[in-house]
Design a protein around this motif. Structure first.
Motif, PDB file in Angstrom:
ATOM      1  N   ARG A  16      -7.708  73.250  -7.077  1.00 43.89           N
ATOM      2  CA  ARG A  16      -7.725  74.548  -7.774  1.00 43.89           C
ATOM      3  C   ARG A  16      -6.681  74.494  -8.883  1.00 43.89           C
ATOM      4  O   ARG A  16      -5.632  73.853  -8.727  1.00 43.89           O
ATOM      5  CB  ARG A  16      -7.370  75.655  -6.771  1.00 43.89           C
ATOM      6  CG  ARG A  16      -7.274  77.043  -7.353  1.00 43.89           C
ATOM      7  CD  ARG A  16      -7.180  78.088  -6.226  1.00 43.89           C
ATOM      8  NE  ARG A  16      -6.179  77.726  -5.255  1.00 43.89           N
ATOM      9  CZ  ARG A  16      -5.170  78.516  -4.859  1.00 43.89           C
ATOM     10  NH1 ARG A  16      -5.053  79.727  -5.344  1.00 43.89           N
ATOM     11  NH2 ARG A  16      -4.301  78.099  -3.965  1.00 43.89           N
ATOM     12  N   TYR A  60      -4.787  77.293 -11.645  1.00 47.61           N
ATOM     13  CA  TYR A  60      -4.678  78.657 -12.165  1.00 47.61           C
ATOM     14  C   TYR A  60      -3.442  78.742 -13.045  1.00 47.61           C
ATOM     15  O   TYR A  60      -2.587  77.837 -13.012  1.00 47.61           O
ATOM     16  CB  TYR A  60      -4.647  79.712 -11.054  1.00 47.61           C
ATOM     17  CG  TYR A  60      -3.611  79.520  -9.987  1.00 47.61           C
ATOM     18  CD1 TYR A  60      -3.863  78.752  -8.861  1.00 47.61           C
ATOM     19  CD2 TYR A  60      -2.357  80.126 -10.091  1.00 47.61           C
ATOM     20  CE1 TYR A  60      -2.920  78.587  -7.871  1.00 47.61           C
ATOM     21  CE2 TYR A  60      -1.408  79.977  -9.106  1.00 47.61           C
ATOM     22  CZ  TYR A  60      -1.697  79.207  -7.995  1.00 47.61           C
ATOM     23  OH  TYR A  60      -0.750  79.032  -7.018  1.00 47.61           O
ATOM     24  N   ARG A  66       7.407  87.783 -10.029  1.00 50.76           N
ATOM     25  CA  ARG A  66       6.192  87.492  -9.263  1.00 50.76           C
ATOM     26  C   ARG A  66       6.568  86.674  -8.037  1.00 50.76           C
ATOM     27  O   ARG A  66       7.730  86.387  -7.802  1.00 50.76           O
ATOM     28  CB  ARG A  66       5.173  86.744 -10.139  1.00 50.76           C
ATOM     29  CG  ARG A  66       4.724  87.552 -11.351  1.00 50.76           C
ATOM     30  CD  ARG A  66       3.574  86.869 -12.067  1.00 50.76           C
ATOM     31  NE  ARG A  66       2.369  86.805 -11.243  1.00 50.76           N
ATOM     32  CZ  ARG A  66       1.285  87.550 -11.433  1.00 50.76           C
ATOM     33  NH1 ARG A  66       1.254  88.422 -12.402  1.00 50.76           N
ATOM     34  NH2 ARG A  66       0.229  87.411 -10.640  1.00 50.76           N
ATOM     35  N   GLY A  67       5.540  86.278  -7.290  1.00 56.28           N
ATOM     36  CA  GLY A  67       5.815  85.534  -6.069  1.00 56.28           C
ATOM     37  C   GLY A  67       6.223  86.505  -4.975  1.00 56.28           C
ATOM     38  O   GLY A  67       5.649  87.588  -4.846  1.00 56.28           O
ATOM     39  N   HIS A  94       6.441  85.260  -1.642  1.00 58.94           N
ATOM     40  CA  HIS A  94       5.606  84.800  -0.541  1.00 58.94           C
ATOM     41  C   HIS A  94       5.829  83.295  -0.326  1.00 58.94           C
ATOM     42  O   HIS A  94       6.448  82.626  -1.162  1.00 58.94           O
ATOM     43  CB  HIS A  94       4.123  85.096  -0.797  1.00 58.94           C
ATOM     44  CG  HIS A  94       3.585  84.496  -2.054  1.00 58.94           C
ATOM     45  ND1 HIS A  94       3.342  85.208  -3.199  1.00 58.94           N
ATOM     46  CD2 HIS A  94       3.256  83.217  -2.349  1.00 58.94           C
ATOM     47  CE1 HIS A  94       2.886  84.417  -4.131  1.00 58.94           C
ATOM     48  NE2 HIS A  94       2.832  83.201  -3.653  1.00 58.94           N
ATOM     49  N   HIS A 117       3.557  79.727   1.519  1.00 57.59           N
ATOM     50  CA  HIS A 117       2.233  79.259   1.930  1.00 57.59           C
ATOM     51  C   HIS A 117       2.395  78.311   3.115  1.00 57.59           C
ATOM     52  O   HIS A 117       3.324  77.521   3.170  1.00 57.59           O
ATOM     53  CB  HIS A 117       1.563  78.503   0.785  1.00 57.59           C
ATOM     54  CG  HIS A 117       1.216  79.365  -0.390  1.00 57.59           C
ATOM     55  ND1 HIS A 117       0.079  80.120  -0.450  1.00 57.59           N
ATOM     56  CD2 HIS A 117       1.890  79.597  -1.546  1.00 57.59           C
ATOM     57  CE1 HIS A 117       0.039  80.775  -1.603  1.00 57.59           C
ATOM     58  NE2 HIS A 117       1.136  80.475  -2.285  1.00 57.59           N
ATOM     59  N   GLN A 163       1.834  72.464  -4.532  1.00 63.21           N
ATOM     60  CA  GLN A 163       1.596  72.779  -5.936  1.00 63.21           C
ATOM     61  C   GLN A 163       2.444  71.902  -6.852  1.00 63.21           C
ATOM     62  O   GLN A 163       3.565  71.529  -6.487  1.00 63.21           O
ATOM     63  CB  GLN A 163       2.012  74.236  -6.220  1.00 63.21           C
ATOM     64  CG  GLN A 163       1.209  75.280  -5.519  1.00 63.21           C
ATOM     65  CD  GLN A 163       2.068  76.503  -5.266  1.00 63.21           C
ATOM     66  OE1 GLN A 163       2.995  76.473  -4.461  1.00 63.21           O
ATOM     67  NE2 GLN A 163       1.774  77.587  -5.954  1.00 63.21           N
ATOM     68  N   ARG A 184       8.931  81.572  -2.385  1.00 62.22           N
ATOM     69  CA  ARG A 184       9.235  81.473  -3.810  1.00 62.22           C
ATOM     70  C   ARG A 184       9.164  82.822  -4.494  1.00 62.22           C
ATOM     71  O   ARG A 184       8.338  83.673  -4.148  1.00 62.22           O
ATOM     72  CB  ARG A 184       8.335  80.464  -4.530  1.00 62.22           C
ATOM     73  CG  ARG A 184       6.942  80.926  -4.994  1.00 62.22           C
ATOM     74  CD  ARG A 184       5.964  81.121  -3.855  1.00 62.22           C
ATOM     75  NE  ARG A 184       5.959  80.013  -2.935  1.00 62.22           N
ATOM     76  CZ  ARG A 184       5.189  78.931  -3.085  1.00 62.22           C
ATOM     77  NH1 ARG A 184       4.351  78.866  -4.076  1.00 62.22           N
ATOM     78  NH2 ARG A 184       5.191  77.981  -2.185  1.00 62.22           N
ATOM     79  N   TYR A 227      -1.208  82.647   3.070  1.00 60.61           N
ATOM     80  CA  TYR A 227       0.002  83.317   2.575  1.00 60.61           C
ATOM     81  C   TYR A 227       0.846  83.883   3.719  1.00 60.61           C
ATOM     82  O   TYR A 227       0.316  84.395   4.696  1.00 60.61           O
ATOM     83  CB  TYR A 227      -0.367  84.517   1.696  1.00 60.61           C
ATOM     84  CG  TYR A 227      -0.805  84.205   0.284  1.00 60.61           C
ATOM     85  CD1 TYR A 227       0.026  84.482  -0.796  1.00 60.61           C
ATOM     86  CD2 TYR A 227      -2.060  83.685   0.017  1.00 60.61           C
ATOM     87  CE1 TYR A 227      -0.389  84.241  -2.102  1.00 60.61           C
ATOM     88  CE2 TYR A 227      -2.484  83.440  -1.283  1.00 60.61           C
ATOM     89  CZ  TYR A 227      -1.642  83.720  -2.340  1.00 60.61           C
ATOM     90  OH  TYR A 227      -2.045  83.486  -3.622  1.00 60.61           O
ATOM     91  N   ARG A 282       3.440  86.849   3.408  1.00 56.78           N
ATOM     92  CA  ARG A 282       3.920  87.771   2.376  1.00 56.78           C
ATOM     93  C   ARG A 282       5.073  88.649   2.843  1.00 56.78           C
ATOM     94  O   ARG A 282       5.618  89.408   2.044  1.00 56.78           O
ATOM     95  CB  ARG A 282       2.765  88.638   1.864  1.00 56.78           C
ATOM     96  CG  ARG A 282       1.717  87.862   1.051  1.00 56.78           C
ATOM     97  CD  ARG A 282       0.838  88.795   0.275  1.00 56.78           C
ATOM     98  NE  ARG A 282      -0.233  88.130  -0.465  1.00 56.78           N
ATOM     99  CZ  ARG A 282      -0.137  87.721  -1.728  1.00 56.78           C
ATOM    100  NH1 ARG A 282       0.988  87.880  -2.385  1.00 56.78           N
ATOM    101  NH2 ARG A 282      -1.171  87.158  -2.331  1.00 56.78           N
TER     102      ARG A 282
END
Ligand code: T46
Length: 138
Positions: A38, A40, A51-52, A54, A56, A61, A100, A124, A126
């Motif tokens: 993926r 993005y 942002r972030g 959360h 995983h 990544q 992160r 996730y 969160r």
């Protein structure tokens, strides 16, 4: 196996240079420690936005500042570190199980993410307390 923030490293990406500019290429099984499933990218991030927030369970990544700059705050439940990304030939490798947050996006910045697995909300964590419990108890 649990990873920690020291396992999240900056990787120098190859540059093919000529007088008309640069190109950086990444291929599965050649330049990456995982296969890309993926892609993005974050863009038009308003000034001051964060942002972030959360972690995983499984996702790995490579994060690249394709344009501009921003800062990642990485947290393994015990230690934190900040990583500033500002060049398209540097990728931040984020391993599984790392909380992160992202901040200080410069105007016009583009945060490109090469991701090891397809999107799933089940991957996730969160809630920060859930993350702490996960890190403690596995
Ligand atoms: C990370 C940074 C750099 C999808 O529908 N598909 C996707 O593949 C993704 C990544 C997101 N979404 C939806 C899910 C949420 O409703 O887009 C919304 C925002 O997603 P998220 O909370 O993941 O956004 P960020 O920017 O906080 O974080 C993302 C990555 O999840 C994260 O791992 O490192 O980009």
């Amino acid at each position: 196996m649990q990873f920690n923030i020291e396992d999240c490293r900056i990787v120098e990406l190859p540059i093919v240079h000529n007088d008309n500019g640069n190109i950086t290429v990444m291929e599965n099984s050649v330049d990456l420690p995982f296969d890309i499933n993926r892609i993005y990218y974050l863009y038009d991030v308003p000034m001051g936005a964060e942002r972030g927030g959360h972690a995983h369970y499984k996702l790995q990544q490579y994060v690249v500042a394709a344009s501009g700059s921003f800062t990642f705050i990485l947290d393994d439940g015990q230690n934190k570190k900040e990583v500033f990304l500002n060049h398209p030939n540097k990728a931040l490798h984020i391993v599984p199980g790392i909380w992160r947050e992202m901040k200080d996006f410069s105007s016009g910045s583009i945060c490109l993410v090469l991701a090891s697995i397809a999107y799933s909300e089940d991957d996730y964590i969160r809630d920060y307390q859930d993350f702490k419990n996960y890190r403690k108890n596995g």
